[in-house]
Design a protein around this motif. Structure first.
Motif, PDB file in Angstrom:
ATOM      1  N   LEU A  22       0.828  -1.213   0.000  1.00 32.14           N
ATOM      2  CA  LEU A  22       0.000   0.000   0.000  1.00 32.14           C
ATOM      3  C   LEU A  22       0.857   1.255   0.000  1.00 32.14           C
ATOM      4  O   LEU A  22       0.576   2.214  -0.751  1.00 32.14           O
ATOM      5  CB  LEU A  22      -0.922  -0.009   1.221  1.00 32.14           C
ATOM      6  CG  LEU A  22      -2.020  -1.078   1.228  1.00 32.14           C
ATOM      7  CD1 LEU A  22      -2.817  -1.028   2.525  1.00 32.14           C
ATOM      8  CD2 LEU A  22      -2.956  -0.886   0.031  1.00 32.14           C
ATOM      9  N   CYS A  23       1.902   1.283   0.837  1.00 35.25           N
ATOM     10  CA  CYS A  23       2.781   2.465   0.875  1.00 35.25           C
ATOM     11  C   CYS A  23       3.482   2.660  -0.461  1.00 35.25           C
ATOM     12  O   CYS A  23       3.634   3.799  -0.928  1.00 35.25           O
ATOM     13  CB  CYS A  23       3.811   2.298   1.995  1.00 35.25           C
ATOM     14  SG  CYS A  23       3.128   2.454   3.650  1.00 35.25           S
ATOM     15  N   SER A  24       3.910   1.560  -1.081  1.00 32.43           N
ATOM     16  CA  SER A  24       4.565   1.673  -2.391  1.00 32.43           C
ATOM     17  C   SER A  24       3.596   2.240  -3.416  1.00 32.43           C
ATOM     18  O   SER A  24       3.963   3.107  -4.236  1.00 32.43           O
ATOM     19  CB  SER A  24       5.071   0.305  -2.845  1.00 32.43           C
ATOM     20  OG  SER A  24       6.021  -0.205  -1.941  1.00 32.43           O
ATOM     21  N   PHE A  25       2.341   1.787  -3.372  1.00 29.88           N
ATOM     22  CA  PHE A  25       1.348   2.273  -4.327  1.00 29.88           C
ATOM     23  C   PHE A  25       1.095   3.769  -4.142  1.00 29.88           C
ATOM     24  O   PHE A  25       1.112   4.548  -5.108  1.00 29.88           O
ATOM     25  CB  PHE A  25       0.051   1.491  -4.153  1.00 29.88           C
ATOM     26  CG  PHE A  25      -1.087   2.009  -4.986  1.00 29.88           C
ATOM     27  CD1 PHE A  25      -1.160   1.737  -6.343  1.00 29.88           C
ATOM     28  CD2 PHE A  25      -2.083   2.797  -4.413  1.00 29.88           C
ATOM     29  CE1 PHE A  25      -2.202   2.238  -7.110  1.00 29.88           C
ATOM     30  CE2 PHE A  25      -3.121   3.300  -5.176  1.00 29.88           C
ATOM     31  CZ  PHE A  25      -3.190   3.009  -6.530  1.00 29.88           C
ATOM     32  N   PHE A  26       0.874   4.197  -2.902  1.00 28.68           N
ATOM     33  CA  PHE A  26       0.585   5.612  -2.659  1.00 28.68           C
ATOM     34  C   PHE A  26       1.810   6.490  -2.911  1.00 28.68           C
ATOM     35  O   PHE A  26       1.681   7.619  -3.388  1.00 28.68           O
ATOM     36  CB  PHE A  26       0.068   5.808  -1.240  1.00 28.68           C
ATOM     37  CG  PHE A  26      -1.360   5.374  -1.063  1.00 28.68           C
ATOM     38  CD1 PHE A  26      -2.402   6.031  -1.707  1.00 28.68           C
ATOM     39  CD2 PHE A  26      -1.666   4.280  -0.260  1.00 28.68           C
ATOM     40  CE1 PHE A  26      -3.717   5.611  -1.555  1.00 28.68           C
ATOM     41  CE2 PHE A  26      -2.983   3.861  -0.102  1.00 28.68           C
ATOM     42  CZ  PHE A  26      -4.009   4.531  -0.747  1.00 28.68           C
ATOM     43  N   THR A  27       3.006   5.980  -2.617  1.00 28.07           N
ATOM     44  CA  THR A  27       4.219   6.745  -2.903  1.00 28.07           C
ATOM     45  C   THR A  27       4.397   6.924  -4.406  1.00 28.07           C
ATOM     46  O   THR A  27       4.729   8.022  -4.891  1.00 28.07           O
ATOM     47  CB  THR A  27       5.442   6.029  -2.305  1.00 28.07           C
ATOM     48  OG1 THR A  27       5.276   5.919  -0.889  1.00 28.07           O
ATOM     49  CG2 THR A  27       6.721   6.802  -2.587  1.00 28.07           C
ATOM     50  N   LEU A  28       4.168   5.856  -5.161  1.00 26.50           N
ATOM     51  CA  LEU A  28       4.265   5.947  -6.621  1.00 26.50           C
ATOM     52  C   LEU A  28       3.213   6.896  -7.177  1.00 26.50           C
ATOM     53  O   LEU A  28       3.484   7.694  -8.082  1.00 26.50           O
ATOM     54  CB  LEU A  28       4.104   4.555  -7.230  1.00 26.50           C
ATOM     55  CG  LEU A  28       4.185   4.466  -8.756  1.00 26.50           C
ATOM     56  CD1 LEU A  28       5.545   4.935  -9.243  1.00 26.50           C
ATOM     57  CD2 LEU A  28       3.923   3.038  -9.221  1.00 26.50           C
TER      58      LEU A  28
END
Length: 414
Positions: A22-28
């Motif tokens: 989830l963090c990777s998705f929102f960071t991207l």
């Protein structure tokens, strides 16, 4: 249990993996949004501004340049920008970052430069914030995952500890819960109660049967002793009486062993037992089974071997193995080797069919093709007795055929 296989760590790992995704998705997504904003707010607007400035220059209108905007024509263009192709560019000169538009109209060369150092600093701060937020989120997810997993697994751990302690079914934790843990606890309680009742009934049955058999066997032994005394002058009949006494004595030993099997292994006790003497006694009993068969029985014992065990139980295990070897060997040899760690009994009989080797020590499984010989309980009893004493047994197939049983009692050696 390995730490990587524990339920708590696997739940925490799943929690962290979910947080990472989830963090990777929102960071991207945030990074993409910043880049799109840069493209729309700076490059697109700068391109429109360049069109207006060039038009004003060509129409000889006085230029009004916004702050941080530079407009160059032909020879005014700095050497750094002169060889750039037509289009929008992002360059860095020293400590300054800029976006610029290169245009050619006729034989005139135009460059519009926007100093975006402030925006780039803001963009860098946004990216740093995203990175810090990403790392912080992962660390928080690890902490929350471990805490949550510990709380989730605590009821399972408590239930496992209670089962391992062999607590009474009514004392198991979470019995009143309506969740999955409660269902599991009630299932454990039900099965434990059934097993305890079954084991109690089996012990009672074994004890009762053994107790009831002792009285008639004692009478038989007394009668056989009296009969031997009266038949002292008739050798042929005396041999029959002695055989009756010996069989009754062996039966009494087996009954005593059954009583011992009904007890917990921790309560058996025992003493130092000479296996050499015990095996010699069992071999002497087996001579009657061999009779006139062309079978030689050899015993190899380099030294006297002593173990801590009950004579009755060791006699059942070793006696059954020896009798099986003598019973199923029609000609050839039965070899017995004894050393400080194990006992090996090998014969050159028909061997064990391959299709029953994996179930050889199960009840009612016969190890030989002759289905009319034996009840299929002998080896099952041997296995139960050996397990009860803490020994080990395995079956091997000799190269030349036949059967080989190896009993390992190293763990009980003094």
């Amino acid at each position: 249990m390995k730490a990587s296989q524990s339920l708590k760590n696997r739940i925490a790992g799943s929690f962290v993996l979910l947080a990472f995704v989830l963090c990777s998705f929102f960071t991207l997504a945030a990074y993409t949004a910043v880049e799109l904003a840069e493209s729309q707010l700076i490059d697109h607007n700068l391109d429109k501004l360049a069109t207006n400035l060039i038009a004003q220059h060509l129409n000889k209108i006085t230029l009004e340049l916004p702050p941080d905007i530079s407009f160059y024509v032909n020879e005014e263009i700095p050497p750094t920008f002169r060889n750039l192709p037509v289009g929008i560019h992002e360059i860095e000169t020293g400590e300054t970052e800029a976006h610029l538009v290169v245009r050619k109209v006729g034989d005139q060369h135009f460059v519009v430069v926007d100093d975006t150092s402030d925006f780039e600093e803001t963009e860098l701060l946004i990216f740093i914030s995203l990175g810090v937020g990403f790392v912080t989120s992962i660390l928080l997810s690890i902490a929350l995952g471990l805490t949550s997993a510990k709380r989730l697994v605590a009821p399972v751990t408590a239930l496992a500890a209670a089962v391992e302690r062999n607590d009474a079914p009514a004392d198991l934790p979470s019995l009143d819960k309506e969740n999955e843990i409660g269902i599991l606890a009630r299932a454990f309680a039900k099965r434990t109660d059934e097993l305890q009742r079954f084991l109690a009934d089996e012990k009672l049955f074994t004890g009762d049967v053994s107790h009831e058999l002792r009285t008639p066997l004692t009478i038989m032994l007394g009668a056989s002793e009296l009969l031997k005394t009266k038949l002292a002058d008739t050798p042929d009949e005396l041999a029959v009486a002695e055989r009756i006494r010996r069989v009754a004595s062996e039966a009494a030993e087996r009954v005593g062993a059954l009583l011992l099997l009904s007890q917990s292994p921790d309560m058996l006790g025992g003493s130092q037992l000479s296996l050499t003497h015990l095996i010699e006694r069992e071999i002497e009993r087996c001579q009657q089974i061999l009779g006139d068969k062309p079978v030689e029985l050899h015993f190899h014992a380099p030294q006297d071997v002593w173990v801590h065990a009950r004579t009755e139980l060791a006699g059942i295990a070793i006696g059954n193995l020896l009798r099986n070897a003598c019973q199923y060997t029609e000609q050839g040899t039965v070899q017995v080797w004894l050393n400080t760690d194990n006992l090996t009994i090998e014969d050159n009989g028909p061997g064990i069919p391959e299709n029953v080797r994996t179930r050889l020590f199960d009840r009612f499984v016969r190890g030989h093709d002759n289905q009319h010989v034996g009840s299929g309980l002998g080896l099952a009893i041997v296995k139960r007795v050996i397990d009860h004493m803490g020994w080990e047994i395995r079956y091997e197939t000799p190269v030349g055929g036949g059967s080989r049983f190896v009993v390992n009692f190293a763990s009980t050696h003094p």
